[in-house]
Structures are given as C-alpha cells and as structure tokens.
Motif scaffolding. Sequence first.
Motif, PDB file in Angstrom:
ATOM      1  N   ALA A  98       0.516  -1.098   0.144  1.00 12.20           N
ATOM      2  CA  ALA A  98      -0.016  -0.329  -0.205  1.00 12.20           C
ATOM      3  C   ALA A  98       0.591   1.270   0.150  1.00 12.20           C
ATOM      4  O   ALA A  98       1.060   2.440  -0.470  1.00 12.20           O
ATOM      5  CB  ALA A  98      -0.971   0.864   1.205  1.00 12.20           C
ATOM      6  N   THR A 102       0.370   4.326  -3.570  1.00 11.75           N
ATOM      7  CA  THR A 102       0.218   5.193  -2.945  1.00 11.75           C
ATOM      8  C   THR A 102       0.900   6.274  -3.556  1.00 11.75           C
ATOM      9  O   THR A 102       0.948   7.135  -4.229  1.00 11.75           O
ATOM     10  CB  THR A 102      -0.315   5.464  -1.674  1.00 11.75           C
ATOM     11  OG1 THR A 102      -1.254   4.099  -1.313  1.00 11.75           O
ATOM     12  CG2 THR A 102      -1.262   6.342  -1.366  1.00 11.75           C
ATOM     13  N   ALA A 127      -0.299  10.772   2.337  1.00 12.73           N
ATOM     14  CA  ALA A 127      -1.011   9.349   2.012  1.00 12.73           C
ATOM     15  C   ALA A 127      -0.743   8.767   1.906  1.00 12.73           C
ATOM     16  O   ALA A 127      -1.139   7.011   2.254  1.00 12.73           O
ATOM     17  CB  ALA A 127      -1.894   9.951   0.192  1.00 12.73           C
ATOM     18  N   SER A 131      -2.796   5.367   4.115  1.00  8.77           N
ATOM     19  CA  SER A 131      -3.602   4.130   3.633  1.00  8.77           C
ATOM     20  C   SER A 131      -2.484   3.078   4.279  1.00  8.77           C
ATOM     21  O   SER A 131      -3.186   1.611   4.063  1.00  8.77           O
ATOM     22  CB  SER A 131      -3.363   4.429   2.043  1.00  8.77           C
ATOM     23  OG  SER A 131      -1.925   4.342   1.413  1.00  8.77           O
ATOM     24  N   ALA A 135      -4.641   0.107   5.451  1.00 11.49           N
ATOM     25  CA  ALA A 135      -3.856  -1.729   5.339  1.00 11.49           C
ATOM     26  C   ALA A 135      -4.136  -2.339   6.047  1.00 11.49           C
ATOM     27  O   ALA A 135      -4.119  -3.637   6.163  1.00 11.49           O
ATOM     28  CB  ALA A 135      -3.575  -1.587   4.050  1.00 11.49           C
ATOM     29  N   ALA A 193      -3.175   5.242  12.148  1.00  5.81           N
ATOM     30  CA  ALA A 193      -3.065   6.643  11.469  1.00  5.81           C
ATOM     31  C   ALA A 193      -2.751   8.004  11.617  1.00  5.81           C
ATOM     32  O   ALA A 193      -1.558   8.762  11.314  1.00  5.81           O
ATOM     33  CB  ALA A 193      -4.640   6.556  10.899  1.00  5.81           C
TER      34      ALA A 193
END
Length: 326
Positions: A98, A102, A127, A131, A135, A193
Amino acid sequence: MSIGLAEDDSRIEIHDIHWEMLDKSKFFFLGAALFSGVSSMLYPVAVLKTRQQVLVKDTPCFKMAVSIIRREGFKGLYRGYGTSLMGTIPARALYMGALEMTKSNLGCTAVKMGFSEVKAATIANAAAGLSAAMASQLVWTPIDVVSQRLMVQGGKGGSVMYNGGIDAFKRIVQRDGVRGLYKGFGISVFTYAPSNVVWWASYSMAYRSIWGGVSSYGLKKENSMAVVAVQGLSATIASGFSALVTMPLDTIKTRVQVLEGGEGTRKASVAQTIRNLVKEGGLSACYRGLGARWASMAISATTMITTYESVKKMSTKNQEFYGFLH
C-alpha cells in the motif's frame, strides 16, 4: 520508507524507485525478513509496554522486567511471540504494498496537477503512510488481540486463560465470533493513522532543523555516515513526539482489546475504558508504558529509515539498468 536528501539540505525527497521498478517477490521477502528481525528484537519491549498499560498501579519498566524474569523466566518476555511473528509477514506485505503503490501513483498525479516535486513527495508520503497504516490493520488487529492477551496472562499471579495462540484464536471466535478478533479495530485505525501523520511531520521538521545546524560544521549530504546519523536522530525525535501525542489512544486501544474479564462479564467499551483510566489517575494513567513505546518506536523507525532504501535498491528488477540509484 525510503527517505533521501534533496538538492537543498533543508528538504527531503523520495528516491526515484517506483513500484513498477521493483521485483515484488524479492521486495516482500527482503522486507519481511528485515521487519521480522526488528520485531523479534523489540518484542520484549512490547510485552513490557502492554503489561504497564493494563495494570491499575504504575510499575517502572525495569522493575517489571526483573519481576517477569524471576516469575516466568526469559520466556515471559516472549509471550505471544509466535502469533505476532506469524502476522508480521502478511501485515508488512500489505503495509509495504500500500505504501509503495500509493506513493508512486499519487506522486506522479500530484506532479501532473502542477505541484512541485517537493510538495508532491510530501503529499504522496502523507497519503501513503495513511493508506499503509489502514491496510495493515486488517491483519494487525486480530494479531494484536490474540498476542496482547497472551502477553498479559499469568502476570502478577494472574490466571492463564489460553494455551497458546491457536487456542486463544479458537476461544475468541467461539465466544464473540470473528468480530471478536477485530475488537478495537476502529480505535486501532484512529491510533495508527494519526501516529503516521504526526511521525512524518515531526521527522521532516527535525531532519531540516538538524541538517541546518550540522551544515555549519562543514558536513555535506555526500557524507553517508552523516546522513545515517541525522536520519537516526530525526527518527528518534519524531518517535518521541508521535508516542507522546498518541499514547492515550494506544493505551485505550490496548485495554479495549485485552481486558475482557471472566466469563459472563460485560465487555469493556471505549467509554468505560476511559472512565476507568480517569478513576485510576487521569491523564497520567494513559501514559503508562510511554518510555517502552518510545524506545520501541525509535529503534524500529531508525532501522526502517536507514535500511528500507537499501531493501528497495536490492529489489529493483534490473540492477544494472538502475545502477545509477546505488
């Protein structure tokens, strides 16, 4: 996460090794080997952090380590290790996949939209980190739930509820269904996150500030030892700030996933967990295990930031064609 020096010492930029340049099998194998090694080295620290977070009374990390070794032997510092290691490979594969997809796709898109290369790299990194964190939680949450329960059982004379990872997995599913393995998934994402975002922002600021200071002493970006030293120090500072900001969320997440109580007792909710922490000592209770978490994050991040680029270079499809990257 591949970080390199930009033309200007006050900036950072991603080396030009895109997703399509990588031999995926080699990339995932080398990456899994690297992070499995790091996870194995840091596992005792994770055990200490987890036990500190679930105890009602605060106990110094060193005192706890000595107590565990006396009561349970050195194997007590590796409770749940097998379960955690089994989850490391697929979780890291999801994370790195990921991250790189990304970063490559969004970076190119941002440049086409008119952003400068530095801004495009910043956007792509933020980003990509977000992500990748989301994930990897698809795998990490069940692993966390099982391994953390194994970490804390038997501590301070407590009962042993599970006979290994497989038994814990079966009993959790029998009792709560598959959703029991994803207990705390929402708050896990909500913890990791922002932790990624805070880490990268802090790392960037620390990196620029340190280079701004050492450049006055004649150190240049061509000095590979200086680069590693600055990266390592910046990663340590970023880890400390990220741990400080997100520690309360991590403590709540750990308690929600671990503190189930006995049969027939009500499951711990986020709201109830917060109320319990307030009763136990307020904000200070949320920061139990901060030192262990900082140490773990700092060592892990420093290893990643200084070796991840090498893993990518070794994983390029055509070593001769991409030789300019070495």
